[in-house]
Scaffold this active site. Structure first.
Site, PDB file in Angstrom:
ATOM      1  N   ASP A  11       0.020   0.661   1.688  1.00  0.00           N
ATOM      2  CA  ASP A  11       0.610   1.965   1.936  1.00  0.00           C
ATOM      3  C   ASP A  11       2.064   1.725   2.366  1.00  0.00           C
ATOM      4  OD1 ASP A  11       0.761   4.819   2.711  1.00  0.00           O
ATOM      5  OD2 ASP A  11       0.823   3.991   4.738  1.00  0.00           O
ATOM      6  N   ASP A  13       4.664   4.567   4.173  1.00  0.00           N
ATOM      7  CA  ASP A  13       5.068   5.220   5.415  1.00  0.00           C
ATOM      8  C   ASP A  13       4.028   4.986   6.504  1.00  0.00           C
ATOM      9  OD1 ASP A  13       7.478   6.531   4.430  1.00  0.00           O
ATOM     10  OD2 ASP A  13       6.136   7.803   3.266  1.00  0.00           O
TER      11      ASP A  13
END
Length: 227
Positions: A11, A13
């Site tokens: 991932d 953010d």
């Protein structure tokens, strides 16, 4: 390692970069531009990882689909403006140890790296360019082309891109959406402690780490068990 290809999917953010300042500011700008009361920070961080078309109805449940679309576009415009003003390194700094972990994994024989993010392609490309991360990722899965997390579509496409079996892949993320996506795809989920969802929301994670220095040794141990 056994010579089989392995894949570490990240991932972005809240996992690789801390972009909460710009996320919050862009969301505030989008709501204020429409004369709406902006959501509080905890609410905004709670939806990070979801695609914007899924997040906006959560943040503005009393508004209609037309307004949700306007908020999505307003957020995108504000976010890109903020990043252009401050630069990627300042607006979305890498977490401590992130670059070193990427380098360590990149140097491992037979290990490939990928990204699965709720960002747009434009946003992800700008971030990767701004941090000079172009060499690392063989697959980049973004919200433009997939259902929102926790749907497993992004992971399935990443596995196809890399030519890797799900038993040879892990998903590294900071939110429940990441870990639920990993579980739905049948890959190992590794939760991180420094992101936007607290550990109480990462129940679907099979492993948790407190720092990037633990990631390389952990994936090697995981893959030794499935050799």
């Amino acid at each position: 390692m056994t010579g089989r290809l392995r894949l570490v999917i990240f991932d972005v953010d809240g996992t690789l970069v801390d972009s909460q300042g710009d996320i919050s500011a862009a969301m505030t700008a989008a709501f204020q531009a429409e004369g709406l009361v902006p959501p509080i920070l905890n609410s905004v961080l709670g939806i990070v990882g979801l695609s914007l078309d899924v997040a906006m109805p959560i943040l503005a449940p009393e508004e209609d689909t037309v307004m949700h679309g306007r908020l999505v576009q307003g957020y995108k415009d504000a976010y890109m403006t903020l990043r252009a003003q401050t630069g990627t390194a300042a607006s979305s700094p890498l977490y401590p140890g992130a670059r070193e972990a990427l380098e360590e994994l990149h140097m491992m024989p037979d290990v490939l790296l990928g990204v699965a993010t709720g960002k747009s392609k434009r946003g992800l490309d700008k971030l990767i360019e701004g941090h000079g991360l172009e060499k690392f990722f063989v697959t980049r899965q973004v919200a433009d082309f997939h259902p929102s997390k926790p749907h497993p579509s992004m992971i399935f496409e990443a596995l196809r891109d890399a030519g890797v079996e799900k038993s040879d892949a892990v998903m590294v993320g900071d939110t429940s959406f990441d870990m639920d996506m990993a579980a739905a795809a049948g890959v190992t989920g590794i939760g991180v402690s420094w992101g936007y969802h607290g550990p109480e929301r990462l129940g679907a994670a099979q492993y948790n780490i407190e720092g990037f220095d633990a990631l390389g040794p952990l994936v090697q141990r995981i893959w030794e068990t499935v050799s």
